[in-house]
Design an enzyme around this catalytic site. Structure first.
Site, mmCIF file in Angstrom:
data_model
loop_
_atom_site.group_PDB
_atom_site.id
_atom_site.type_symbol
_atom_site.label_atom_id
_atom_site.label_comp_id
_atom_site.label_asym_id
_atom_site.label_seq_id
_atom_site.Cartn_x
_atom_site.Cartn_y
_atom_site.Cartn_z
ATOM 1 N N GLY A 104 0.878 -0.985 0.039
ATOM 2 C CA GLY A 104 0.013 -0.119 0.139
ATOM 3 C C GLY A 104 0.919 1.014 0.115
ATOM 4 O O GLY A 104 1.177 1.850 -0.888
ATOM 5 N N CYS A 134 -10.002 22.134 16.845
ATOM 6 C CA CYS A 134 -10.036 22.691 18.267
ATOM 7 C C CYS A 134 -9.502 21.398 19.013
ATOM 8 O O CYS A 134 -10.275 20.712 19.640
ATOM 9 C CB CYS A 134 -11.338 22.962 18.378
ATOM 10 S SG CYS A 134 -11.882 24.244 17.850
HETATM 11 C C1 LIG Z 1 -3.065 -2.303 5.397
HETATM 12 C C2 LIG Z 1 -2.692 -3.440 4.731
HETATM 13 C C3 LIG Z 1 -1.697 -3.731 3.699
HETATM 14 C C4 LIG Z 1 -1.038 -2.524 3.232
HETATM 15 O O1 LIG Z 1 -0.017 -2.211 4.142
HETATM 16 P P1 LIG Z 1 1.248 -1.060 3.746
HETATM 17 O O2 LIG Z 1 1.949 -1.041 5.092
HETATM 18 O O3 LIG Z 1 0.515 0.056 3.258
HETATM 19 O O4 LIG Z 1 1.882 -1.719 2.803
HETATM 20 C C5 LIG Z 1 -1.806 -4.882 3.130
HETATM 21 N N1 LIG Z 1 -2.432 -6.097 3.582
HETATM 22 C C6 LIG Z 1 -3.123 -5.868 4.739
HETATM 23 C C7 LIG Z 1 -4.206 -7.040 5.149
HETATM 24 C C8 LIG Z 1 -3.515 -4.659 5.317
HETATM 25 O O5 LIG Z 1 -4.410 -4.410 6.119
#
Ligand SMILES: *Cc1c(COP(=O)(O)O)cnc(C)c1O
Length: 416
Positions: free
Chosen positions: A275, A342
């Site tokens: 991600g 706030c």
């Molecule tokens: C959030 C998540 C990811 C991605 O994580 P990154 O740190 O953004 O690469 C991948 N797999 C699962 C199951 C997640 O919850």
């Protein structure tokens, strides 16, 4: 590497002058670079070239439709954690057979939705969830493809709120119960057990936790084979960190170089769920200085973006580099950069030394492409800011700024 660079003292996104964009769309706004997104996608793909793999982008990091569509067009898949994310992923053009569905709390309606769309895999996080998926699949006359997410009890050495693979975390099935879980699943009529899965955390900047996790998954696959359960897919999750301030995360090539040798000989397809590493440094948040406020020894730079727009500093104490959009020559000053919300947690930087900006100056909060807009809210009844995508010298608003009417949509005043 990203495409946010100064040209003659002015910060550009690719070939677009950020000051011009601010003039056109107002502040604050998120700004994403298409070239950076595609570059990151390509780097990860090439790093993993050696094994049969499918990259499933973790939609929660940045789920803007335009961003998703760009990534989908690269042929990668998606990792979703809700019905809403599945809806977005499908709208953006991800092929259902490249979508995996993770998360500890899938509802009946969400499971039906995923089954109806024939997604690649449900990453199942508990025995009761297995039972529910089996029941629903039976009713729908389907065979549900499942992987069990195991909790390998590994310390990812990251912020506690984004560690997910420790015993005390809510995620996955404890490693010790994994075999039992797989046996149960294999005996359920409406399930097809295809994979093992783990995701140990986010913003991980060391290689060891990844290697350890991959090894545990491989051992599990071997154990299962001896038990007569054959596994075709190993999903090692996401979590690769990026550089925000002075972290030195592994390069994607180093990361792949460490885990690919562990996974290569298994005869399985490998799923990765990046991600942050795909989108984090492809986006920034641009904000305008409203006031310089001096109280006692402190100097506060009050800006027009708030914690409702970018909550990471408040939530994780995270450090984001902050750059002036037009370089200034003023006196280096220790400041707190704060928003209008706030809450005392509404800050972007504390005791940061920067050339003192003035009212009207623009600041760029770097590394805001992941977990930025997706975690934003309307707190303090602040309309959420727009998202803008740059391609070369052109830019497009890919999500409009909300207005006051948007804030009250769906609300009703009771009259008697
Ligand atoms: C959030 C998540 C990811 C991605 O994580 P990154 O740190 O953004 O690469 C991948 N797999 C699962 C199951 C997640 O919850």
């Amino acid at each position: 590497m990203d495409y946010f660079e100064y040209k003659d003292g002015r910060l550009f996104c690719e070939d677009a002058d950020i000051t011009d964009i601010a003039g056109a769309v107002g502040t604050p706004f998120y700004l994403y670079s298409k070239r950076t997104l595609l570059r990151h996608c390509d780097i990860i793909h090439r790093a993993l070239g050696e094994v049969e793999h499918l990259t499933c982008y973790s939609v929660k990091a940045n789920s803007n439709l335009a961003v998703l569509a760009l990534l989908a067009a690269q042929g990668i898949g998606a990792d979703v954690v809700s019905g809403g994310e599945l809806f977005r992923a499908l709208k953006a053009g991800f092929a259902p057979e490249k979508i995996v569905y993770s998360g500890v709390g899938k509802t009946e309606a969400e499971i039906e939705y995923g089954l109806g769309q024939n997604i690649l895999t449900f990453n199942v996080e508990s025995i009761p969830e297995l039972e529910l998926i089996n029941d629903i699949a039976g009713t729908m006359g389907k065979l549900a493809p499942v992987a069990l997410r195991v909790n390998p009890d590994i310390d990812p050495k990251t912020h506690p709120y984004i560690a997910t693979g420790l015993r005390e975390n809510k995620f996955g099935i404890p490693h010790a119960q994994a075999l039992e879980g797989f046996r149960l699943a294999a005996g359920m009529r409406n399930l097809r057990v295809i994979g093992v899965d783990a995701h140990i955390g986010s913003q991980i900047t060391e290689l060891d936790p990844f290697v350890e996790s991959a090894k545990k998954l491989c051992e599990l696959v071997e154990t299962l084979k001896d038990d007569g359960i054959s596994i075709e897919q190993i999903d090692i999750g996401g979590g690769l960190g990026i550089r925000y301030a002075d972290e030195i995360p592994p390069e994607p090539s180093e990361w792949a170089g460490a885990i690919v040798p562990v996974l290569k000989g298994m005869g399985c397809r490998i799923i990765f769920e990046p991600g942050r590493s795909l989108v984090g440094n492809a986006g920034i948040l641009v904000t305008k200085v409203l006031y310089i406020k001096r109280s006692g020894d402190k100097v506060f730079v009050v800006v027009d973006a708030g914690m409702n727009d970018l909550i990471r500093p408040a939530l994780y104490g995270s450090q984001h580099e902050i750059r002036p959009v037009i370089r200034i020559d003023s006196e280096e000053t220790v400041v707190d950069i704060v928003g209008p919300v706030c809450e005392s947690a509404d800050f972007f930087a504390k005791d940061r030394t920067i050339p003192l900006p003035g009212p009207g100056d623009l600041l760029a909060i770097m590394g805001a492409g992941a977990y930025g807009f997706t975690m934003s809210s309307n707190y303090n009844s602040r309309p959420r800011c727009p998202e803008v995508l740059v391609e070369g010298s052109t830019f497009k608003v890919v999500r409009e700024r909300e207005n006051y009417e948007d804030l009250i949509r769906g609300e009703h005043i009771l009259v008697d």
